[in-house]
Enzyme design. Structure first.
Site, PDB file in Angstrom:
ATOM      1  N   LEU A   1       0.852  -1.196   0.000  1.00  0.00           N
ATOM      2  CA  LEU A   1       0.000   0.000   0.000  1.00  0.00           C
ATOM      3  C   LEU A   1       0.886   1.244   0.000  1.00  0.00           C
ATOM      4  O   LEU A   1       1.021   1.936   1.010  1.00  0.00           O
ATOM      5  CB  LEU A   1      -0.926  -0.014   1.213  1.00  0.00           C
ATOM      6  CG  LEU A   1      -1.817  -1.251   1.368  1.00  0.00           C
ATOM      7  CD1 LEU A   1      -2.794  -1.067   2.508  1.00  0.00           C
ATOM      8  CD2 LEU A   1      -2.567  -1.554   0.091  1.00  0.00           C
TER       9      LEU A   1
ATOM     10  N   GLU B   1       1.782   4.243  -2.718  1.00  0.00           N
ATOM     11  CA  GLU B   1       1.609   4.841  -4.058  1.00  0.00           C
ATOM     12  C   GLU B   1       2.943   5.265  -4.678  1.00  0.00           C
ATOM     13  O   GLU B   1       3.153   5.088  -5.879  1.00  0.00           O
ATOM     14  CB  GLU B   1       0.669   6.054  -3.979  1.00  0.00           C
ATOM     15  CG  GLU B   1      -0.790   5.712  -3.775  1.00  0.00           C
ATOM     16  CD  GLU B   1      -1.141   5.463  -2.309  1.00  0.00           C
ATOM     17  OE1 GLU B   1      -0.322   5.785  -1.420  1.00  0.00           O
ATOM     18  OE2 GLU B   1      -2.239   4.935  -2.050  1.00  0.00           O
TER      19      GLU B   1
ATOM     20  N   GLN C   1      -5.137   3.317  -6.857  1.00  0.00           N
ATOM     21  CA  GLN C   1      -6.500   2.828  -6.633  1.00  0.00           C
ATOM     22  C   GLN C   1      -7.577   3.906  -6.815  1.00  0.00           C
ATOM     23  O   GLN C   1      -8.633   3.631  -7.369  1.00  0.00           O
ATOM     24  CB  GLN C   1      -6.585   2.225  -5.243  1.00  0.00           C
ATOM     25  CG  GLN C   1      -7.739   1.299  -5.061  1.00  0.00           C
ATOM     26  CD  GLN C   1      -7.528   0.404  -3.856  1.00  0.00           C
ATOM     27  OE1 GLN C   1      -7.377   0.874  -2.735  1.00  0.00           O
ATOM     28  NE2 GLN C   1      -7.481  -0.884  -4.079  1.00  0.00           N
ATOM     29  N   PHE C   2      -7.299   5.095  -6.335  1.00  0.00           N
ATOM     30  CA  PHE C   2      -8.162   6.263  -6.583  1.00  0.00           C
ATOM     31  C   PHE C   2      -7.226   7.443  -6.842  1.00  0.00           C
ATOM     32  O   PHE C   2      -6.207   7.572  -6.160  1.00  0.00           O
ATOM     33  CB  PHE C   2      -9.057   6.562  -5.371  1.00  0.00           C
ATOM     34  CG  PHE C   2     -10.142   5.548  -5.162  1.00  0.00           C
ATOM     35  CD1 PHE C   2     -11.373   5.684  -5.790  1.00  0.00           C
ATOM     36  CD2 PHE C   2      -9.930   4.441  -4.359  1.00  0.00           C
ATOM     37  CE1 PHE C   2     -12.375   4.733  -5.613  1.00  0.00           C
ATOM     38  CE2 PHE C   2     -10.931   3.486  -4.172  1.00  0.00           C
ATOM     39  CZ  PHE C   2     -12.157   3.632  -4.808  1.00  0.00           C
TER      40      PHE C   2
ATOM     41  N   ASP D   1      -7.397  10.271  -5.942  1.00  0.00           N
ATOM     42  CA  ASP D   1      -7.229  11.066  -4.714  1.00  0.00           C
ATOM     43  C   ASP D   1      -5.916  10.729  -4.013  1.00  0.00           C
ATOM     44  O   ASP D   1      -5.411  11.517  -3.231  1.00  0.00           O
ATOM     45  CB  ASP D   1      -8.394  10.780  -3.763  1.00  0.00           C
ATOM     46  CG  ASP D   1      -9.728  10.873  -4.467  1.00  0.00           C
ATOM     47  OD1 ASP D   1     -10.472  11.816  -4.209  1.00  0.00           O
ATOM     48  OD2 ASP D   1     -10.005  10.003  -5.312  1.00  0.00           O
TER      49      ASP D   1
ATOM     50  N   ILE E   1      -3.093   9.858  -5.645  1.00  0.00           N
ATOM     51  CA  ILE E   1      -1.947  10.003  -6.562  1.00  0.00           C
ATOM     52  C   ILE E   1      -1.133  11.249  -6.225  1.00  0.00           C
ATOM     53  O   ILE E   1      -0.005  11.403  -6.678  1.00  0.00           O
ATOM     54  CB  ILE E   1      -2.437  10.060  -8.031  1.00  0.00           C
ATOM     55  CG1 ILE E   1      -1.337   9.557  -8.974  1.00  0.00           C
ATOM     56  CG2 ILE E   1      -2.886  11.459  -8.443  1.00  0.00           C
ATOM     57  CD1 ILE E   1      -1.819   9.335 -10.401  1.00  0.00           C
TER      58      ILE E   1
ATOM     59  N   HIS F   1     -12.705  10.071  -2.506  1.00  0.00           N
ATOM     60  CA  HIS F   1     -12.958   9.125  -3.600  1.00  0.00           C
ATOM     61  C   HIS F   1     -13.767   9.795  -4.701  1.00  0.00           C
ATOM     62  O   HIS F   1     -14.522   9.141  -5.406  1.00  0.00           O
ATOM     63  CB  HIS F   1     -13.692   7.874  -3.084  1.00  0.00           C
ATOM     64  CG  HIS F   1     -12.942   7.160  -2.013  1.00  0.00           C
ATOM     65  ND1 HIS F   1     -13.005   7.529  -0.696  1.00  0.00           N
ATOM     66  CD2 HIS F   1     -12.088   6.109  -2.060  1.00  0.00           C
ATOM     67  CE1 HIS F   1     -12.226   6.745   0.025  1.00  0.00           C
ATOM     68  NE2 HIS F   1     -11.658   5.874  -0.776  1.00  0.00           N
TER      69      HIS F   1
END
Lengths: 340, 351
Positions: B51, B53, B75-76, B78, B80, B121
């Site tokens: 987990l 990024e 994954q989202f 938000d 990044i 999200h």
């Protein structure tokens, strides 16, 4: 877990010819860095940063690399103090000087980036970045690709002690050490005990940075990076370990920072730091392996080469203004929105 | 017809088989979940990353540095933002090395509101992404385009951001993906993992074929004469709906699906605006320093004397987040009524 002392002791001495070679490359790298500082001071460049003081560590590393292009060779993710490593790999003085003087002929960046920001795809040398930590996590990708390709080649990453405060350093330890997914990665930290102007105690609670690797079950050790023989033996042992096991290893090399952080802090010689070349020369002289005259000749030879190369680079072309649009995209695809 | 999640999955499968795609990775991308939107279910090369990024983006950079192809997922979008300097480095590596190291990598990430995802999200990334020099940025509005844009992205020698409008992940397309079975049920049985134990499940992939949507090329989804409506992703569907409604009232709207945010299809926008004299840009990223503003700037600079009305941008309100309650989300991101009213205002404006 520390590497065994027994195996190190078997390799206590290096062949004399290798020690002489290491010395000469250390001198070449130092003279080159001092030439780069002179170029900066003469107003022919905008910024200097480099690795005088790291020769006893960097030169052995460069000599031990399996150099070449592609997955059949080692990958290097260096930082901006790695002139000694590249000198040992065969980088000519003029290549560093062209980078320093922002010439169009600069083989690393074409005049686009700072001194020390080397890039040599022919030797799998990844571009050096100004952020001081990202190389640690990017090196995971080349190590992953090497593992997937099934080669015995490794990725090597180096950085300074201050950069270990960044999250990417932790990323490197975490991703490289996952159970049954370990990566063939040599993780190195050159600890000169300074982060620009903040001393080691000002930003570290741990006694040794290498201890952090232990928490991830990564084999680790601390070496005197001012001793080229100790550096060479430790590097060889750890690189052999990685090649044979596919697992990572960690070396913290304790080194000097002889000219401060960069031109931003003056780039003046710091007399109270250990000078690894002077120390090594004493040992070689005491052992009768080299004479003072020979030493003097080596220094003079590279001084003259540095001066000649600076003169040559001075006469070379500067990058063209319109070249800003080159290489935004591969194959020079149009990148100027005005032309869409 | 496939939905967008299935289309993405089939594109990745095609690339594994035919384009030497060797790694598809990110948080929960591998088995058993196959992605939070199921877009990576059943893929041979999909694996779960820690987990982390920053680790995901830099791993992709290193893989790309060796010339190997990979698709990484955040994954989202938000999440990044803590990779921003890595995205910057990925985009500048070719330039900084004077053309020596290109990074053929794809990063895909779900964007936008529409699923009541609240603060973390619902973010958009298109305007931010348009400032990542050296990257190409695409956003599909339907499954077939998602398939074709993703294959183009994987083939591209540059870093490409593939923005997935999350609200469209379950929306079915109107056109078949080449090689896709005609029956939705049949496709589902072949490639959707069962609920529950998936340990013995393997997908039966249809014989999907190569199909490209060229990066940088838009599409006119509705032809019209009175106004040019330019959008992409989720809001493109709203724009199409509005154009269809107005057509019943004999108001002819031209809708352009930009599909690529950078490089973008200026020639298509230009020709349309020259024809209609009126233009509205719609997206759901925040309104201050919005990518649509750049397009308006260009319209004003190059097409000023063709204009019959002020060009305008509708985007999300410039507030720190998108609240969970529908009243808050709807007040923040552009709604159909707002687009339609603005569009009519522009049409009724007298030069």
């Amino acid at each position: 877990m520390a590497a065994s002392k027994k195996s190190t002791s078997k390799l206590k001495n290096l062949p004399p010819a290798l020690m002489i070679q290491i010395h000469e490359l250390m001198v070449k790298s130092r003279v080159l860095e001092e030439r780069l500082i002179k170029i900066y001071r003469a107003g022919e460049s905008y910024f200097w940063i480099g690795g005088p003081g790291e020769e006893a560590w960097g030169v052995p590393l460069g000599l031990l690399v399996q150099k070449g292009q592609g997955l059949k060779y080692d990958y290097l993710h260096l930082h901006y103090r790695c002139t000694p490593t590249l000198t040992a790999m065969g980088m000519e003085m003029k290549e560093a000087i062209r980078l320093m003087m922002n010439r169009a002929t600069d083989p690393s960046t074409g005049g686009r980036n700072f001194s020390g920001h080397y890039c040599f795809p022919k030797w799998n040398v990844a571009p050096v970045t100004s952020p001081i930590e990202v190389q640690y996590s990017i090196s995971l990708g080349t190590a992953h690709a090497q593992k997937k390709a099934g080669t015995k080649r490794i990725s090597i990453v180096s950085g300074g002690d201050a950069g270990t405060a960044e999250g990417d350093f932790a990323s490197c330890l975490i991703w490289a050490s996952r159970k049954n997914q370990e990566l063939p990665l040599l993780i190195t930290v050159q600890n000169n005990r300074w982060g620009i102007s903040t001393n080691f105690e000002g930003q570290h609670g741990e006694s040794q940075i290498a201890d952090r690797a232990k928490a991830f079950n990564i084999r680790s050790r601390v070496v005197n990076g001012n001793d080229p023989i100790e550096s060479y033996l430790a590097l060889k042992e750890e690189m052999d370990y990685i090649r044979s096991t596919g697992k990572p290893s960690f070396i913290e090399a304790q080194v000097s920072r002889l000219y401060g952080h960069s031109s931003a802090s003056g780039a003046n010689f710091i007399a109270n730091e250990i000078d690894c070349i002077k120390e090594f020369e004493k040992k070689l002289l005491d052992a009768g392996m080299i004479s003072k005259k020979e030493i003097s000749h080596i220094w003079k030879k590279y001084e003259e080469e540095g001066v000649a190369m600076a003169e040559e680079a001075r006469s070379e072309a500067a990058p063209r203004a319109e070249s800003i649009w080159d290489h935004v995209y591969a194959n020079n695809e149009n990148s100027d929105w005005r032309k869409f | 017809m496939a939905n967008m999640a299935q289309a993405i999955r089939m594109a990745l499968h095609y690339a594994e088989k035919n384009l030497e795609l060797k790694d598809v990775f990110g948080q929960d991308v591998g088995a058993p979940l196959g992605g939070v939107f199921t877009a990576t279910q059943g893929l041979k090369t999909a694996w779960n990353a820690p987990l982390d990024e920053r680790g995901i983006i830099s791993m992709a950079m290193g893989i790309a540095m060796t010339g190997s192809r990979c698709v990484a997922e955040i994954q989202f979008c938000d999440y990044i933002f803590n990779t921003m300097d890595l995205l910057k480095i990925a985009g500048n590596t070719l330039w900084c090395t004077n053309g020596q190291y290109n990074l053929p990598m794809v990063v895909m990430t779900p964007v936008g509101a529409g699923i009541r995802g609240s603060i973390y999200h619902s973010h958009s990334f298109d305007s931010w992404a348009s400032r990542l020099q050296g990257w190409k940025v695409v956003m599909p509005s339907n499954p077939l385009d998602a398939y074709g844009l993703l294959l183009s992205a994987i083939k591209d020698p540059n870093p490409v951001l593939f923005l997935k409008p999350k609200a469209l992940m379950r929306v079915r397309g109107e056109e078949l993906i080449p090689g896709e079975p005609t029956s939705e049920k049949e496709l589902k049985a072949m490639i959707d993992a069962p609920i529950g134990d998936r340990s013995k499940w393997k997908p039966q992939w249809p014989q999907v074929k190569d199909y490209e949507v060229p990066i940088g090329k838009g599409k006119i989804t509705r032809s019209g004469e009175r106004l040019t409506l330019v959008s992409y992703g989720r809001h493109l569907l709203l724009c199409n709906e509005i154009a269809d409604e107005l057509k019943q009232e004999n108001i002819s709207i031209e809708v352009i699906d930009l599909r690529s945010i950078y490089p973008y299809d200026w020639q298509m926008v230009k020709e349309s605006v020259v024809k209609t004299g009126r233009v509205l840009f719609v997206n759901e990223d925040t309104e201050v320093t919005n990518f649509g503003e750049h397009l308006v700037y260009r319209v004003v600079q190059e097409l000023f004397y063709h204009l019959l009305a002020r060009p305008r941008v509708i985007a999300a309100k410039n507030v720190p987040g998108i609240g969970l309650h529908p009243n808050l989300e709807d007040a923040t991101v552009p709604q159909k009524s707002e687009i339609k009213n603005t569009l009519l205002e522009i049409i009724n404006e007298i030069p």
